[in-house]
Design a protein around this motif. Structure first.
Motif, PDB file in Angstrom:
ATOM      1  N   MET A  94       0.927  -1.202   0.114  1.00 40.60           N
ATOM      2  CA  MET A  94      -0.006  -0.123  -0.039  1.00 40.60           C
ATOM      3  C   MET A  94       0.702   1.310   0.045  1.00 40.60           C
ATOM      4  SD  MET A  94      -2.733  -1.418   2.805  1.00 40.60           S
ATOM      5  CE  MET A  94      -3.918   0.069   2.686  1.00 40.60           C
ATOM      6  N   ASN A  96       2.848   4.180  -1.298  1.00 38.68           N
ATOM      7  CA  ASN A  96       2.763   4.972  -2.741  1.00 38.68           C
ATOM      8  C   ASN A  96       4.506   5.265  -3.316  1.00 38.68           C
ATOM      9  OD1 ASN A  96       3.596   7.503  -1.373  1.00 38.68           O
ATOM     10  ND2 ASN A  96       1.552   8.204  -1.333  1.00 38.68           N
ATOM     11  N   TYR A  98       5.673   8.146  -3.275  1.00 41.38           N
ATOM     12  CA  TYR A  98       6.701   9.005  -2.140  1.00 41.38           C
ATOM     13  C   TYR A  98       7.298   8.077  -1.293  1.00 41.38           C
ATOM     14  CZ  TYR A  98       7.119  12.383   1.423  1.00 41.38           C
ATOM     15  OH  TYR A  98       7.775  13.079   2.615  1.00 41.38           O
ATOM     16  N   GLY A  99       6.441   7.322  -0.594  1.00 45.07           N
ATOM     17  CA  GLY A  99       6.964   6.623   0.486  1.00 45.07           C
ATOM     18  C   GLY A  99       8.243   5.443  -0.019  1.00 45.07           C
TER      19      GLY A  99
ATOM     20  N   LEU B 197      -1.068  10.031   5.697  1.00 38.55           N
ATOM     21  CA  LEU B 197      -1.505  10.468   4.276  1.00 38.55           C
ATOM     22  C   LEU B 197      -0.553  10.377   3.190  1.00 38.55           C
ATOM     23  CD1 LEU B 197      -4.453  12.699   5.602  1.00 38.55           C
ATOM     24  CD2 LEU B 197      -4.580  10.260   5.138  1.00 38.55           C
ATOM     25  N   ASP B 198       0.477  11.224   3.525  1.00 40.48           N
ATOM     26  CA  ASP B 198       1.486  11.346   2.496  1.00 40.48           C
ATOM     27  C   ASP B 198       1.855  10.018   1.589  1.00 40.48           C
ATOM     28  OD1 ASP B 198       2.014  13.911   1.665  1.00 40.48           O
ATOM     29  OD2 ASP B 198       3.542  14.170   2.909  1.00 40.48           O
ATOM     30  N   THR B 199       2.243   9.077   2.883  1.00 42.95           N
ATOM     31  CA  THR B 199       3.016   7.799   2.409  1.00 42.95           C
ATOM     32  C   THR B 199       2.032   6.661   1.753  1.00 42.95           C
ATOM     33  OG1 THR B 199       4.250   8.462   4.366  1.00 42.95           O
ATOM     34  CG2 THR B 199       4.434   6.129   3.524  1.00 42.95           C
ATOM     35  N   PHE B 200       0.824   6.707   2.087  1.00 38.87           N
ATOM     36  CA  PHE B 200      -0.369   5.798   1.627  1.00 38.87           C
ATOM     37  C   PHE B 200      -1.165   6.160   0.588  1.00 38.87           C
ATOM     38  CE2 PHE B 200       1.498   3.760   5.611  1.00 38.87           C
ATOM     39  CZ  PHE B 200       2.191   2.678   4.962  1.00 38.87           C
ATOM     40  N   CYS B 201      -1.459   7.436   0.529  1.00 40.48           N
ATOM     41  CA  CYS B 201      -2.563   7.802  -0.264  1.00 40.48           C
ATOM     42  C   CYS B 201      -2.094   8.498  -1.573  1.00 40.48           C
ATOM     43  CB  CYS B 201      -3.330   8.976   0.366  1.00 40.48           C
ATOM     44  SG  CYS B 201      -4.322   8.137   1.618  1.00 40.48           S
ATOM     45  N   ASN B 202      -2.960   8.372  -2.612  1.00 41.92           N
ATOM     46  CA  ASN B 202      -2.465   9.229  -3.990  1.00 41.92           C
ATOM     47  C   ASN B 202      -3.774  10.121  -4.241  1.00 41.92           C
ATOM     48  OD1 ASN B 202      -0.077   7.699  -4.824  1.00 41.92           O
ATOM     49  ND2 ASN B 202      -1.578   5.958  -4.721  1.00 41.92           N
ATOM     50  N   VAL B 223      -5.533  19.611   1.403  1.00 39.84           N
ATOM     51  CA  VAL B 223      -4.334  20.009   0.591  1.00 39.84           C
ATOM     52  C   VAL B 223      -3.778  18.911   0.074  1.00 39.84           C
ATOM     53  CG1 VAL B 223      -4.239  22.211   2.274  1.00 39.84           C
ATOM     54  CG2 VAL B 223      -3.031  19.899   2.898  1.00 39.84           C
ATOM     55  N   LYS B 253      -9.857   4.404   0.983  1.00 37.70           N
ATOM     56  CA  LYS B 253      -8.700   4.326   1.437  1.00 37.70           C
ATOM     57  C   LYS B 253      -8.248   3.958   3.074  1.00 37.70           C
ATOM     58  CE  LYS B 253      -4.404   4.000  -0.426  1.00 37.70           C
ATOM     59  NZ  LYS B 253      -3.830   3.945  -1.704  1.00 37.70           N
ATOM     60  N   PHE B 254      -8.998   4.887   3.729  1.00 37.03           N
ATOM     61  CA  PHE B 254      -8.850   4.766   5.041  1.00 37.03           C
ATOM     62  C   PHE B 254     -10.051   5.321   5.622  1.00 37.03           C
ATOM     63  CE2 PHE B 254      -4.036   5.549   4.312  1.00 37.03           C
ATOM     64  CZ  PHE B 254      -3.601   4.339   5.284  1.00 37.03           C
TER      65      PHE B 254
END
Lengths: 488, 488
Positions: A94, A96, A98-99, B197-202, B223, B253-254
């Motif tokens: 999961m 993305n 970035y990670g 959120l930064d690491t798992f979402c797109n 944002v 997603k979450f």
């Protein structure tokens, strides 16, 4: 916790207590290892006979739902059933892009780690022995006496006002005009750079920088999906011709430069060159992000002002810095000096990211700076690092005899050895418990493979000599091996 | 600074000195207001007659390039020419959509600010008078005596080990299984949520949450370009039917939930309901981000465990919290408890964003927690806030008589007044120097317009009564105005 238990007349009391405790456990109203009331207490709470409670507890213990410790009481057991059926998500899938990039580019995870007994030339973090702990304690006590709880409560996103004012004055002393400018406090340089790029760049934007350059900055640009345009470095810094060429032929969003004690090369860009570089960026209207890294270590005798100081009354240079290579990096305090409009939007961005930087840390740092402890301390630090540098330079000339040595001091030395790949050299030195940073880490295009950075801050003179001697030995071996292969 | 001046034989010495100083100024080798050496000193440095230097200085002064202060010396003037021609970029146009949204959603900039003399029900930050400053100082001194410079130098991205271990144990005490889990320290809750959120979402991913919910969380999601799916709240928390419906019909997603003293409603989700909510998310395999906000204020008598505790041996719930509503929010320390793989990638992300959270702050907090000062303090805090809450509740029932009052304590009260728009009410109250947070700020769809959040932490009982009396007065006036308009 038994307040919602209401007895009915159909079932025996002990069974109702038993079932209610099961229900509480199932619904997480009591947790594993929680202590239940004693039978005496519970019988009082529920207004039932103590015997009913004792029977209920005994049945629960027989079922393994509770356990008893002699003289201490009855406790909730860990439910094996629950644990077996844990929700099992595959988090790795999961993450993305970035990670993934953040991990991939995380040299702490990918490079050889320091181990006990090693001589490590990797670090350029400050030597803690140079921290003035007594002054630091005093700064804490003074500031907290003055501010009391105020400094421990929520503060402002822009930062602690006395520190901001101090730094504005500090930048003025460096010759930077602060008209129409302002300062925001960040969690160190790293956050400062990330915030600016986050706020002004879009995926795929081009950033021009020196090649090689600070590896953390490369990482930040890459994880944000920016396109890096490197300009080669010469003995005196960035190559002016290539710079103009690339400024002219690319749609560049920002230039990112480290004019003083450039990381990794250690080059200090001369005043005349600063002016030429500034003029070029201005000619093509590309704003500059100036990394003030290590500027504090510049010796008084050769005062060189930041690039920002050339931009008098202008707003084309964003200046980011911190004292983290000199003072207390564990505190994570840095700053950005830039056009008021930039600081204004960054204030909202900062509030989005983490509300503000620790007010306590800002308060202590302010007190330390303002008390004069910093000025006294920085002179001592310069002297110590200067000595280490001069000593290491001699050792390098004696033991390694590299093809070039760049830079002029501060925390590290950058050398190039033709024909020798620094990765291979590192592998050999590692066997002898010596490590350093291979140059490719700082390269934006996998070049610099024959260079290495030797960080000096955390080692004493003896270790420096011993480590460099070993590097020199290995360089000699590798050179001989190459010659042998060429002869074949 | 005159070290590179070499004299020629063609020009007079004074002219060469004059030109060299001009050159230094032009190239920023000396800055505005910098002091030049005295004529005596400079003549010695250069090995020329003092008179040559005096003439050079006089000429420069006549040209306005330097100025003299009697008895103090000669200084570099500010160059007016430079300032007039400042580089002028239009930064406002360069802000990207992230920066724009961060500003647009920054309620500090868009909402009525607190002014001196106002009774503000906006704040829910802790009452600084409840901070135990003496214990805090002790914690600082103890920790720094023990760690010395180590805690002031660079630390680890994951956090300060003793604090991590303490918090793991602390979460176990709450009934959360920590097997296969780990903790990372963040700069408060805000950074924790942003990092996940930064690491798992797109971009465009869907997040399901209670509606209304914590406004900062809404801001962070927006944002980052996430799509927010709100589920309505009832007196007992999230609407189960709508929840299942939305979980079933959206690719989510979450889930983001605040089970204890939900912000803004103050609702504490009951244990049975927690189990049902957990089961639903698990049924649809949607992981939960649990906001542990204010959980520390839950009274001992009604022990309710976090959602994470239901997920025994599982990894479907990510728990984020901080002590910032009780202890020293100015320090910005929070934590995430989650599956080891999550913490592992977040460690790299943290290193990317700002290296690590202040080790000093983590050290002090650890010492404070571990010394028992926290336990003692939190009991007192609970009592004070409980009193304020009970008192305010009475005032609300007496003066406002709202249509509903939700929640059950802690730092704020959420009320609904049918027919009265809280924005209009705020406008009227503002004229009387009373402000509060209108409900729409917490809404994901511009609903909740008849509700408001009354934060209690920073006010004393007298202010609370006076403020609520004024709100009540204005509610009455608005209700009458509405009735009058309806009658017409």
């Amino acid at each position: 916790m038994f307040s919602s238990l209401e007895f009915n007349n159909n079932e025996p009391i002990y069974l109702q207590i038993e079932n209610y405790i099961k229900y509480m456990i199932k619904n997480n109203m009591v947790v594993t290892d929680a202590k239940l009331p004693s039978s005496r207490d519970l019988s009082k709470i529920l207004g039932v006979s103590r015997n009913s409670v004792i029977v209920a507890y005994e049945n629960l213990e027989a079922d393994g739902i509770v356990y008893t410790i002699k003289g201490r009481g009855t406790f909730v057991s860990k439910s094996k059933e629950d644990y077996k059926n844990g929700w099992n998500l595959s988090w790795d899938n999961m993450i993305n892009s970035y990670g993934r990039l953040a991990e991939e580019l995380d040299i702490v995870k990918t490079e050889i780690p320091w181990e006990k007994g090693m001589i490590s030339f990797k670090s350029i973090s400050p030597d803690g022995a140079l921290f003035d702990i007594d002054e630091f304690k005093k700064s804490f006590l003074n500031r907290i006496s003055l501010e009391e709880d105020k400094i421990l409560n929520y503060g402002y996103a822009q930062g602690y006002k006395p520190l901001i004012d101090y730094l504005l004055e500090y930048m003025k002393q460096k010759g930077v005009s602060v008209e129409n400018k302002d300062i925001i406090i960040t969690n160190g340089f790293t956050e400062g750079l990330e915030m600016i790029l986050d706020t002004f760049c879009n995926f795929g934007d081009k950033i021009l920088c020196e090649n090689p350059t600070h590896n953390t900055s490369i990482k930040i640009m890459k994880v944000l999906g920016l396109d890096i345009i490197g300009v080669k470095m010469n003995q005196d810094g960035i190559d002016i011709e290539e710079l103009e060429n690339k400024l002219k032929n690319n749609k560049i969003k920002f230039g990112y430069l480290i004019p003083s004690y450039h990381n990794p090369t250690g080059i200090v860009m001369k005043a005349e060159k600063r002016q030429r570089v500034y003029n070029l960026f201005r000619k093509y209207n590309i704003p500059i992000i100036e990394d003030g890294f290590n500027e504090e270590l510049l010796y008084n005798s050769t005062h060189i002002s930041p690039l920002s100081s050339i931009d008098k009354g202008g707003n084309g240079v964003i200046y980011i810095s911190s004292f983290s290579k000199i003072l207390f990096p564990g505190l994570r305090v840095g700053w950005i000096l830039a056009d008021k409009r930039i600081i204004d939007v960054l204030e909202s961005v900062k509030r989005c990211k983490n509300i503000h930087t620790s007010f306590l840390d800002q308060g202590i740092l302010y007190e330390y700076l303002n008390s004069g402890a910093f000025d006294k301390n920085v002179k001592r630090i310069r002297k110590v690092y200067r000595e280490k540098y001069d000593f290491a330079l001699n050792c390098i000339n004696k033991y390694i005899k590299p093809d070039f040595i760049w830079g002029e001091g501060a925390l590290h030395i950058y050398i190039g050895i033709e024909g020798v790949k620094s990765r291979e050299l590192l592998k050999e030195c590692y066997k002898k418990n010596v490590i350093f940073t291979p140059g490719d880490i700082f390269s934006v295009d996998n070049s610099c493979e024959n260079t290495l950075r030797i960080g000096l801050t955390r080692l004493n003179l003896e270790q420096i000599e011993e480590g460099i001697r070993i590097i020199g030995e290995k360089v000699k071996e590798l050179r001989e091996r190459i010659r042998f292969n060429e002869d074949k």
